[in-house]
Motif scaffolding. Structure first.
Motif, mmCIF file in Angstrom:
data_model
loop_
_atom_site.group_PDB
_atom_site.id
_atom_site.type_symbol
_atom_site.label_atom_id
_atom_site.label_comp_id
_atom_site.label_asym_id
_atom_site.label_seq_id
_atom_site.Cartn_x
_atom_site.Cartn_y
_atom_site.Cartn_z
ATOM 1 N N ARG A 95 0.862 -1.184 0.000
ATOM 2 C CA ARG A 95 0.000 0.000 0.000
ATOM 3 C C ARG A 95 0.898 1.233 0.000
ATOM 4 O O ARG A 95 1.994 1.219 0.561
ATOM 5 C CB ARG A 95 -0.916 -0.020 1.214
ATOM 6 N N ALA A 96 0.452 2.304 -0.613
ATOM 7 C CA ALA A 96 1.277 3.506 -0.799
ATOM 8 C C ALA A 96 1.855 4.032 0.515
ATOM 9 O O ALA A 96 3.019 4.424 0.564
ATOM 10 C CB ALA A 96 0.471 4.588 -1.505
ATOM 11 N N HIS A 97 1.072 4.003 1.572
ATOM 12 C CA HIS A 97 1.563 4.563 2.836
ATOM 13 C C HIS A 97 2.619 3.695 3.521
ATOM 14 O O HIS A 97 3.257 4.139 4.479
ATOM 15 C CB HIS A 97 0.400 4.877 3.790
ATOM 16 N N ASP A 98 2.845 2.474 3.037
ATOM 17 C CA ASP A 98 3.869 1.591 3.605
ATOM 18 C C ASP A 98 5.180 1.604 2.822
ATOM 19 O O ASP A 98 6.189 1.076 3.288
ATOM 20 C CB ASP A 98 3.362 0.147 3.655
ATOM 21 N N ALA A 110 7.607 3.823 1.834
ATOM 22 C CA ALA A 110 8.841 4.448 2.338
ATOM 23 C C ALA A 110 9.438 3.649 3.499
ATOM 24 O O ALA A 110 10.654 3.398 3.530
ATOM 25 C CB ALA A 110 8.576 5.889 2.757
ATOM 26 N N SER A 111 8.603 3.236 4.436
ATOM 27 C CA SER A 111 9.087 2.447 5.579
ATOM 28 C C SER A 111 9.657 1.117 5.124
ATOM 29 O O SER A 111 10.725 0.693 5.571
ATOM 30 C CB SER A 111 7.957 2.184 6.575
ATOM 31 N N SER A 140 0.838 0.852 -9.091
ATOM 32 C CA SER A 140 1.491 1.524 -7.971
ATOM 33 C C SER A 140 1.764 0.547 -6.841
ATOM 34 O O SER A 140 0.933 -0.288 -6.505
ATOM 35 C CB SER A 140 0.599 2.658 -7.468
ATOM 36 N N GLY A 141 2.959 0.671 -6.275
ATOM 37 C CA GLY A 141 3.308 -0.150 -5.122
ATOM 38 C C GLY A 141 3.751 -1.548 -5.457
ATOM 39 O O GLY A 141 3.899 -2.385 -4.568
ATOM 40 N N MET A 193 2.716 -5.434 5.735
ATOM 41 C CA MET A 193 2.771 -4.450 4.654
ATOM 42 C C MET A 193 2.620 -5.093 3.275
ATOM 43 O O MET A 193 2.204 -4.440 2.323
ATOM 44 C CB MET A 193 4.121 -3.712 4.669
#
Length: 107
Positions: A14-17, A19-20, A51-52, A89
């Motif tokens: 998922r996009a919010h995961d 970078a981490s 994406s992702g 993730m």
């Protein structure tokens, strides 16, 4: 011809995961793989289209090396600890092993 086997690991985040996950991958997983003598030849992230989506390529000289190396990596306590964070993730994980039929020789 030099015989190499390629393990392709494909997954989606998922996009919010992203970078981490990338920070953990680069700072923890890659050094662990190198310490264990495994050949992670690259990791790619889609930037147009899905994406992702990520693809990892791992190279092995033989199927035996793949089986033994992968067991060593997956069973390593440090990677098991990493999975506690990254496991939730990752979505849609797929594995495929490719055998060589032709490869351009270096010039």
């Amino acid at each position: 011809m030099e015989s190499k086997y390629l393990l392709r690991v494909q997954y989606r985040l998922r996009a919010h995961d992203m970078a981490s996950f990338e920070k953990i991958l680069i700072n923890q997983v890659v050094p662990l793989a190198e310490t264990l003598g495994l050949k992670l030849t690259g990791v790619w992230r889609s930037f147009i289209g899905n994406s992702g989506e990520y693809i990892e390529h791992w190279e092995f000289d033989s199927m035996n090396e793949l089986e033994e190396g992968w067991k060593k990596m997956i069973g390593h306590p440090e990677l098991q600890k990493i999975f506690e964070t990254t496991g939730p993730m990752v979505e849609e994980e797929n594995f495929a092993v490719y055998e060589p039929i032709w490869k351009k020789q270096s010039v």
